[in-house]
Motif scaffolding. Sequence first.
Motif, PDB file in Angstrom:
ATOM      1  N   ASN A   1       0.412  -0.980   0.221  1.00 38.23           N
ATOM      2  CA  ASN A   1       0.103  -0.012   0.003  1.00 38.23           C
ATOM      3  C   ASN A   1       1.027   1.183  -0.054  1.00 38.23           C
TER       4      ASN A   1
ATOM      5  N   VAL B   1       2.949  -9.721   5.526  1.00 39.37           N
ATOM      6  CA  VAL B   1       3.843 -11.204   4.686  1.00 39.37           C
ATOM      7  C   VAL B   1       5.262 -10.867   4.561  1.00 39.37           C
TER       8      VAL B   1
ATOM      9  N   SER C   1      -1.455  -9.680  -3.163  1.00 40.99           N
ATOM     10  CA  SER C   1      -1.706 -10.252  -2.490  1.00 40.99           C
ATOM     11  C   SER C   1      -2.309 -11.889  -3.050  1.00 40.99           C
TER      12      SER C   1
ATOM     13  N   ALA D   1       1.287 -13.243  -2.763  1.00 40.99           N
ATOM     14  CA  ALA D   1       1.578 -13.770  -1.125  1.00 40.99           C
ATOM     15  C   ALA D   1       0.558 -14.804  -0.679  1.00 40.99           C
TER      16      ALA D   1
ATOM     17  N   HIS E   1      -6.215 -11.428   5.006  1.00 46.94           N
ATOM     18  CA  HIS E   1      -5.942 -10.985   3.366  1.00 46.94           C
ATOM     19  C   HIS E   1      -7.726 -11.599   3.348  1.00 46.94           C
TER      20      HIS E   1
HETATM   21  O1  G3P Z   1       0.671  -8.157   2.604  1.00 52.96           O
HETATM   22  C1  G3P Z   1      -0.330  -7.098   1.734  1.00 52.96           C
HETATM   23  C2  G3P Z   1      -0.871  -7.824   0.131  1.00 52.96           C
HETATM   24  O2  G3P Z   1      -0.247  -8.800   0.555  1.00 52.96           O
HETATM   25  C3  G3P Z   1      -2.388  -6.920   0.279  1.00 52.96           C
HETATM   26  O3  G3P Z   1      -2.032  -5.688   0.477  1.00 52.96           O
HETATM   27  O4  G3P Z   1      -2.617  -3.514   0.307  1.00 52.96           O
HETATM   28  O5  G3P Z   1      -3.802  -4.856  -1.496  1.00 52.96           O
HETATM   29  O6  G3P Z   1      -4.239  -4.604   1.002  1.00 52.96           O
HETATM   30  P1  G3P Z   1      -3.459  -4.579   0.367  1.00 52.96           P
END
Ligand code: G3P
Length: 208
Positions: A44, A105, A138, A141, A189
Amino acid sequence: FPVLAIAALYGYLMGSVPYGLLITKAAGLGDVRNIGSGNIGATNVLRTGRKGLAAATLLADALKGTIAVLVAGRFGQDAALAAGAAALVGHCFPVWLGFKGGKGVATYLGVLAGLYPPGLLVFAVVWLAVAFFSRYSSAAALTAMVLVPPAIWFGPGIALSAEKRAAFEGDHRVAAVMAVMSLLVIAKHHTNIRRLIAGTETKIGSKG
Ligand code: G3P
């Protein structure tokens, strides 16, 4: 027991420092929680358009986990495992932010580096491959979260003779703790998972 409790408290405090928030505030960008996904993590921070700050966030959020593991590790593997898991909990649920923290992550990656360095390679290859093809941080990860624990569990054992395999018994404990940590990161997530299924997840580098 007190050693484990102290290791966990130390790990939690290390993990609870929200570097993404601090780094973007220090750079005069305001509160990163008001942009993009609202998350405090490197993905982010990248949505601010500042790649260097995103890299710094990734590094700091990872290193706090590595340092927690290595310092606590001086008191044995149990202390290292307790501090590492607690660092992830600290990042995801920091007392300073009303327990509303990040998705874990980078800190997971840092803890992995401290507990089981070869796991980094597995994480990196999986993450980069999925991110390259999907452009979803995401999804990259989440795939790594699923594959890293079994890779630690089976990894070296596959290549070793039965006698030598016994020397890697400790890795099963690392794999088990990392599996629990994976579950926490995956749970964190849930909104990303919903967006991935709906096809509305934001791709890497786009503002969201
Ligand atoms: O761990 C962060 C990523 O996997 C997702 O981040 O900001 O898109 O929710 P975001």
